[in-house]
Design a protein around this motif. Structure first.
Motif, short mmCIF file in Angstrom:
data_model
loop_
_atom_site.label_atom_id
_atom_site.label_comp_id
_atom_site.label_asym_id
_atom_site.label_seq_id
_atom_site.Cartn_x
_atom_site.Cartn_y
_atom_site.Cartn_z
N THR A 155 41.95 31.94 78.54
CA THR A 155 40.80 31.02 78.69
C THR A 155 40.73 30.05 77.52
N ILE A 156 40.90 30.55 76.30
CA ILE A 156 40.87 29.69 75.12
C ILE A 156 41.97 28.65 75.19
N ASN A 157 43.16 29.08 75.57
CA ASN A 157 44.28 28.15 75.69
C ASN A 157 43.99 27.06 76.72
N GLY A 158 43.42 27.45 77.86
CA GLY A 158 43.07 26.47 78.89
C GLY A 158 42.03 25.48 78.41
N ILE A 159 41.04 25.95 77.65
CA ILE A 159 39.99 25.07 77.15
C ILE A 159 40.55 24.05 76.17
#
Length: 263
Positions: A155-159
């Motif tokens: 999720t962090i990577n996607g954000i």
């Protein structure tokens, strides 16, 4: 919230129709892992040898987990779609929809990796158990914390990739920035754990997304210690908050720019 669940489910069902295409990515994944298995076999010349505190099995499993995250979480939504929407002007239409555009993209992103990650996880487990062996000390106690950390890392990577795409409001081509970010994550955190690097670099690396996206989740899988989990989880929650705030800030500024310029 329900509208984002509907978006997520629609993308999930759409991706279920293309399981075969996702499975084709296993070929690249296997080649990559096969190369690193042979590389670490060569570097670990003596039985029982440790490099940076990792056994050969732990080092190989570390690469397998990080590459599983890398291959399984690649998403067109947070990169291609956002850039195309902004550059093509479709954002002027989408931002007036009854949902927040960035959350819509993240819902699509989640629908994509929720199919890919379990498939790559099963494939990685099959390769690892067949060619490497079990992870020493890994048990059911580590399964849930590791899974939570992997989901947060994805999720962090996607954000952060979405944040880079939102820079398209001001810069026509953001692909060089996406490339630099991807190579930073791939080379520094995915292929090698932080302990491999000089001691002077490690504190700095722990302040970057590398620590939360790939190193932290993989570290919990290959060398789980409950006392380390709060540290990794806290860092991930902090980065999740910072990344989300930056995402909303960039989107708000971009939309304001469109209004000022007449859409």
């Amino acid at each position: 919230m329900r509208k984002y669940v509907v978006i997520y489910r629609s993308v999930l069902m759409e991706n279920l129709q293309y399981i075969g295409n996702i499975a084709l990515g296993f070929v690249s994944y296997f080649i990559f892992i096969f190369v690193f298995i042979n590389l670490w076999d060569y570097l670990y010349a003596e039985p029982g040898m440790r490099i940076a505190g990792y056994t050969k099995e732990q080092m190989i499993w570390y690469v397998m987990i990080t590459e599983m995250i890398w291959f399984g979480s690649r998403s067109e939504a947070v990169v291609g779609q956002v850039t195309a929407d902004i550059r093509g002007g479709n954002i002027a239409y989408l931002m007036n929809k009854p949902y927040h555009y960035t959350l819509y993209i993240l819902a699509r992103h989640t629908g994509e990796w929720c199919i890919r990650i379990p498939m790559y996880a099963l494939f990685a487990a099959a390769i690892g158990l067949t060619m490497v062996g079990e992870i020493e000390g890994f048990g059911l106690l580590a399964l849930l914390p590791s899974a939570i950390s992997i989901v947060l890392g994805i999720t962090i990577n996607g954000i952060f990739k979405l944040c880079i795409s939102l820079v398209s409001f001001w810069i026509e081509d953001v692909h060089p920035f996406q490339w630099m970010y991807d190579k930073l994550i791939l080379i520094v955190g995915t292929v090698f754990p932080i302990e491999i690097f000089p001691a002077a670099m490690r504190p700095f690396m722990k302040l970057t997304p590398i620590y939360t996206v790939c190193y932290g989740p993989a570290k919990l899988v290959v060398d789980f210690h409950m006392e380390q989990y709060p540290e990794i989880l806290s860092a991930q929650l902090l980065y999740l908050g910072v990344g989300t705030s930056l995402m909303f800030f960039l989107y708000g500024k971009g939309v304001k720019k469109l209004y000022v310029n007449g859409g």
